[in-house]
Design a protein around this motif. Structure first.
Motif, mmCIF file in Angstrom:
data_model
loop_
_atom_site.group_PDB
_atom_site.id
_atom_site.type_symbol
_atom_site.label_atom_id
_atom_site.label_comp_id
_atom_site.label_asym_id
_atom_site.label_seq_id
_atom_site.Cartn_x
_atom_site.Cartn_y
_atom_site.Cartn_z
ATOM 1 N N GLY A 130 -21.307 -42.107 24.185
ATOM 2 C CA GLY A 130 -20.244 -42.158 25.180
ATOM 3 C C GLY A 130 -20.768 -42.702 26.494
ATOM 4 O O GLY A 130 -20.142 -43.552 27.138
ATOM 5 N N ALA A 176 -21.454 -46.394 26.215
ATOM 6 C CA ALA A 176 -20.190 -47.124 26.204
ATOM 7 C C ALA A 176 -19.643 -47.255 27.615
ATOM 8 O O ALA A 176 -19.267 -48.351 28.053
ATOM 9 C CB ALA A 176 -19.178 -46.415 25.310
ATOM 10 N N ALA A 227 -17.700 -46.873 22.179
ATOM 11 C CA ALA A 227 -16.754 -45.843 22.604
ATOM 12 C C ALA A 227 -15.865 -45.394 21.454
ATOM 13 O O ALA A 227 -15.247 -44.333 21.518
ATOM 14 C CB ALA A 227 -15.901 -46.363 23.757
#
Lengths: 338, 805
Positions: free
Chosen positions: B382, B385, B419
């Motif tokens: 995460g 991303a 993501a």
């Protein structure tokens, strides 16, 4: 004598083959005749019944900056077939030599369409935008240029045309190969050289050679060294050595009034004094030139030893100075150094 | 010992041929797309180079409105123009006769310095000699060069222009060409003059201006420069496809390593050093990737061969660059294909090899079904991303240039892909709260649990879908804008071209009472701000005021134009950062204020428009050959003009030009569409690979559900549904990514590559189709594993309990 031989001697180049048809066969073309009487202005123009011909000018010049320069302007004619005035290939060579650099340019053109040609009087010789033009061959303006450099020189003859050899019949080998050959060694030259650094006004001497033949060299000859020398006393001297198959030399001593004294094989001696690597070849750039009959024994030094004409038929051609028994300036042409 | 270890390692692939096939096929597909694109680029570039060599120069071509008489050529050479003539025509089915001047074909011959001097002028002729034609015979029109293929059609002798000519096979003659002296060619083709004069870049400056009626068309170096951006786009596409393919490789390799943990542990326990094991595993990968790479190169060759005609048409239409339609195997792209296959496979395996290296010799060899994404991994993903997406935005905002454009694109796509798993996971968690019933809840939870195993394949799908949306939005926007622009700009009903200035004057006189308006279309070549370009002269007429599309304009722009200000095209405005009110250098000694900027799609060169009077004053000799005509009766006027003596092809109506322009446009982007389909196929295959490998390992999770009474058939359907659901969510998520991609392409990459910016248009209809395609791909990918599950012998499910796994 000059590049007649060049075209014959370098068959590796297609156009050399094309120009001289392998150089061994003069069939259908006229052969030089010892009894031919050269006449002007007629013989300034082309002789299309002969296989090859040229108009060849070299100039030893001094610039307004006090430095030496050399200029070459040449137009070659080569007949494709006998008896067809239009079936010609023309080749132009131009060279400019400075103490640091040498510029060479080349042009080709076919005959018969107006791209190139020569007219005797008023005199006009041209290929593309290069030209040598004037009311007569004794008073011409000569121009040529390439992407980097160019020149425009006014040439005015201050002496007579000079017949080389036996009244213009110049023998090139022991077997009797020959050409018709005359010169104008007394041009006063003035003009401008355009260099990448800018234009330079120049003045000096120039020398014209006119030669035509159909089969000028014998088979074993591989190259030559040709000198044109201008002495401080106003005399001139032309001398050449043909190499291979036993060297063959020839020379003409020219008095300041233009009176020639021809010398046959063996009278002239030329000896390389220093060899330099030029364009990947070993080329003798300094010479001892002796013509004992006239008391000449000089050492020549080139203005720029890299005066290589890297054109389709490559050769060395550049200005020189000489000293010894005499002092002066001149031009040297060397071919056949592989 | 190494042999034994290697055979232990390789036994894995023997037992799992499908996995091996997946790995090889995945890598081969990835390599194929990359190689295909490289092959196309290499072929196109070789064609440009060949073309400029064949011209003997890269300088340019001089053309007229009709044949150029030999006298004009001679006069130009006498004025220092380094030009050589070319005349071409068809003399038999598929055989073209090209007439040249062998003596000037190499240009003027440079006055170059030092030992590098010269030789150029002899090149044309020297080529002939190498090929064994006698230059004398060639110049005299007794012999000609012929391409080896054309010999079959023509034989060794032919009658051309009433003369018998020896044909000498030579590589110097292009495919299907006979190269002859121009004197022969003019006779044989029955022509009075040349098609064009090729201009050498090496010559000195000409001494005179270009003769009236002739103009210089750039080529050679320009073509390479102009098409660079096109090739860069193709390369980017190839790289994208390759990245998608690497996802397949990565998943297969990771799976294979995971499954071989017990074997690795045993080997280490038997005394095999960790380094040796890693080296052997890496060696195994290199061998596999070489096999796959070789297959990929062959496949790529097929892809390139299929696409090349389209690309060739595109390049010719867009830039006038001629590309040979044939493809030859060039070592450069074949080797680059193999290299990138190996490099890609190793890159995709780095993490697996690293784990193997770090594996303690006695670590539990228990296979973990699949490396489950730990909370930490998810967090890391995460964060990465978010970082990439931020980078993408920052670069788009702050930096200029094509490279910045591609960095923006790359960061955007990679960030979006990373993501995807967290976003999918959150979506499923949210979805799980919405459903009721044990089976539905199990379905959602199970799907979520499988995400780590499928996430790579889904990332590939996301990338493929996003690329599709992005590129099709870009193309669609471009087409829409282009069509509208054509409608506006081609306001005149008829466009005519006169044969020469004299005829042009006659036509003007003829038209004066017949047409509502005669708008001359005339231009002079010049250098705008130092860049080669053209200036057009504009007559003061309502046609322009009403129709001409302007992006930016000063008040009363058309009046200003007639007062000496000028308009420039968008490309020039962007390249030179010019706007309304700025001064622009149009030619030597001519600087003018910019009154407006107009859009000018499809033209890579600089262009300006000046008032007609202004241009005529500065270039009194510039010829006017072309006119736009306003008329209420285009049909009638056309017929009248043809009757007047204009050849039909010189009178073109508006619709004809539009149709031609759109055809060129559509061809241009046909390649993009083909690559889109291929990328999507690769992504579909990635899903199939993942699902297949997962299927075998999922039995321990499915067996209890089956034991609770859910039929195999139903389990199979649920598998299919899962795939389709995941693909559906991915497709929805791909949409914003694709639109962002389209924005970058339109606002950044196009501006840099072509010099124009386009308004973005969206095509929801296309998205539906694409979404459908994604679901279909997912369903197809899941169909086989699902069917296998539905027909699995119960024995296999029971065995799960027996093995206590």
């Amino acid at each position: 004598m000059r590049l007649i031989c060049l075209l014959v001697l370098l068959p590796a180049t297609s156009l050399a083959q094309g120009f001289a048809g392998l150089g061994t066969d003069a069939e259908g073309f006229a052969l030089p005749d010892p009894d031919y009487a050269i006449a002007f202005p007629r013989d300034h123009g082309p002789h299309s019944d002969y296989r090859i011909e040229w108009w060849y000018v070299t100039a030893t010049l001094t610039g307004e900056d006090g430095r030496d320069y050399g200029v070459q302007w040449t137009l070659f004619r080569s007949a494709l077939a006998p008896g067809e005035a239009d079936a010609q290939v023309w080749m132009g060579h131009a060279g400019i030599t400075t103490p640091e650099r040498h510029f060479a340019a080349e042009r080709f053109a076919r005959g018969g369409v107006g791209l190139a040609g020569v007219e005797a009087e008023p005199f006009r010789a041209w290929i593309d935008e290069w030209s040598m033009e004037g009311p007569s061959l004794s008073d011409v303006t000569m121009t040529a240029r390439g992407p980097e450099a160019g020149f425009a020189l006014d040439l005015v003859a201050e002496g007579p045309f000079v017949l080389q050899g036996a009244l213009g019949y110049s023998v090139k080998s022991a077997e009797g190969q020959a050409s018709h050959y005359y010169s104008q060694p007394f041009y006063r030259a003035e003009g401008v050289i355009d260099l990448p650094s800018g234009p330079v006004a120049v003045a000096g001497d120039a020398w014209l050679d006119r030669e035509w033949s159909s089969q000028p060299l014998s088979e074993g000859q591989t190259g030559w060294d040709w000198f044109s020398l201008s002495f401080e006393g106003g005399e001139r001297m032309m001398g050449f050595r043909l190499r291979g198959g036993g060297d063959y030399t020839s020379a003409t001593w020219i008095e300041a009034d233009g009176t020639p004294t021809p010398y046959g094989d063996g009278a002239l001696r030329v000896t390389p004094l220093r060899v330099a690597e030029v364009a990947g070849r070993d080329v003798p750039v300094e010479w001892r030139v002796e013509l004992p009959a006239e008391g000449v024994d000089v050492r020549t030094v080139p203005l720029n030893e890299d005066a290589w004409m890297g054109v389709s038929v490559p050769y060395w051609e550049g200005p020189l100075r000489f000293e010894g028994t005499h002092e002066g300036r001149g031009y040297l042409e060397m071919t056949g150094y592989e | 010992m190494r042999g034994a270890v290697l055979s232990a390692l390789l036994s894995h692939w023997r037992r799992r041929p499908l996995q091996l096939a997946t790995l090889i096929l995945g890598l081969a597909l990835a390599t194929a797309l990359w190689t295909g694109v490289q092959a196309i680029n290499a072929e196109a570039r070789a064609s440009y180079a060949e073309a400029s060599e064949a011209l003997g120069a890269g300088g340019g071509r001089i053309v007229g409105t009709g044949p150029i008489p030999p006298e004009t050529w001679v006069a130009m050479r006498r004025a220092g123009w380094p030009v050589t003539p070319v005349v071409e025509g068809e003399i038999a089915e598929g055989v073209r006769l090209v007439g040249i001047d062998g003596l000037t074909a190499g240009g003027a011959g440079p006055f170059a310095g030092g030992g590098e001097a010269g030789g150029r002028a002899g090149e044309g002729a020297a080529t002939e000699a190498e090929d064994g034609v006698d230059p004398l015979a060639f110049l005299r029109g007794e012999a000609a060069l012929v391409s080896p293929e054309a010999v079959a059609a023509l034989g060794r002798r032919a009658v051309l222009g009433g003369r018998e000519v020896a044909l000498v096979p030579s590589a110097a003659a292009g495919t299907g060409e006979v190269v002859a002296d121009w004197t022969l060619a003019l006779d044989a083709l029955g022509r009075e003059g040349f098609d064009r004069l090729d201009l050498s870049p090496a010559g000195p400056e000409p001494l005179t201006p270009l003769p009236r009626g002739l103009r210089v068309v750039s080529d050679g170096g320009d073509v390479a420069r102009l098409t660079d951006s096109f090739h860069l786009n193709l390369t980017a596409f190839g790289l994208l496809s390759f990245a998608v393919g690497l996802f397949i490789v990565q998943s297969s390799v990771a799976l294979a390593f995971e499954q071989r943990r017990p074997a690795f542990r045993t080997l280490r326990a038997l005394g095999v050093p960790g380094g040796t094991l890693v080296a052997l595993a890496a060696g195994e990968l290199v061998v596999l990737s070489l096999v796959a790479g070789a297959a990929g190169v062959l496949l790529g060759w097929a892809v390139a061969a299929a696409l090349l005609p389209g690309v060739a048409a595109t390049l010719e239409g867009l830039y006038g660059a001629e590309v040979d339609g044939g493809l030859s195997l060039r070592p450069a792209w074949a080797l680059s294909g193999l290299g990138i296959a190996v490099a890609g496979a190793l890159l995709a395996s780095v993490s697996a090899l690293w784990k193997l290296w770090r594996l303690p010799p006695l670590a539990a060899g228990q296979p973990r079904a699949w490396a489950r994404a730990s909370g930490r991994t998810a967090l890391w993903q995460g964060a990465a991303a978010a970082g990439l997406l931020a980078l993408s935005a920052a670069v788009a905002w702050a930096a200029d240039g094509l490279v910045a454009g591609f960095v923006t694109l790359g960061a955007l796509l990679l960030g979006a892909a990373l993501a995807l798993p967290p976003v999918l996971s959150l979506t499923l968690a949210w979805g799980a709260r919405l459903v009721r019933g044990p089976q539905a809840e199990w379905f959602m939870a199970d799907t979520r649990q499988q995400l780590p195993g499928l996430s790579l394949a889904l990332m590939a799908l996301l990338l493929a879908l996003a690329a599709n949306v992005g590129v099709s939005t870009m193309v669609g926007s471009f087409r829409g804008t282009f069509t509208g622009w054509l409608d506006q700009r081609l306001a005149a009903e008829l466009y005519i071209t006169a044969g020469d200035p004299a005829q042009a004057e006659e036509i003007e006189a003829f038209l004066a009472p017949r047409a509502e308006a005669i708008l001359p279309i005339w231009s002079v070549p010049t250098r705008i701000g130092g860049v080669p370009g053209e200036i057009y002269g504009v007559r003061d007429h309502a046609t322009y005021r009403d129709n001409w599309p302007l992006l930016e304009a000063a008040p009363d722009v058309w009046d200003r134009l007639q007062r000496g200000e000028v308009l420039i095209n968008e490309q020039t405005a962007r390249r030179m950062s010019l706007g309304v009110g700025d001064a622009v250098a149009l030619a030597e000694g001519w600087e003018a204020r910019v009154a407006g900027v107009y859009s000018d799609y499809g033209n890579p060169a600089a262009q300006a428009m000046a008032g007609e009077a202004d241009l005529a004053r500065r270039y009194p000799d510039a010829p006017v050959f072309r006119f736009g005509l306003r008329t209420g009766d285009p049909e009638g006027l056309r017929a009248a003009l043809i009757e007047f003596g204009l050849p039909p092809e010189a009178v073109i109506d508006q619709a004809g030009i539009k149709a031609f322009s759109l055809e060129v446009f559509d061809r241009t982007f046909a390649v993009t569409a083909a690559l889109n389909v291929l990328t999507l196929s690769v992504a579909g295959f990635a899903m199939l690979a993942s699902l297949l490998t997962l299927a075998a390992m999922r039995l321990p999770q499915l067996a209890p559900v089956w034991a609770l009474g859910v039929t195999r058939r139903r389990l199979g359907w649920l598998e299919l549904l899962r795939s389709v659901m995941l693909a559906g969510i991915t497709a929805v998520l791909a949409l914003p990514v694709g639109l962002a991609l389209a924005w970058v392409l339109l606002a950044v990459v196009n501006v840099e590559a072509f010099g124009w910016r386009l308004p973005m248009r969206v095509f929801p209809g296309d998205w539906m189709v694409l979404g459908g395609a994604a679901l279909l791909a997912a369903a197809l990918a899941a169909a086989w594993p699902a069917r296998r599950l539905a027909t699995l012998p119960p024995r296999a499910l029971i065995a799960v309990f027996v093995q206590e796994r």
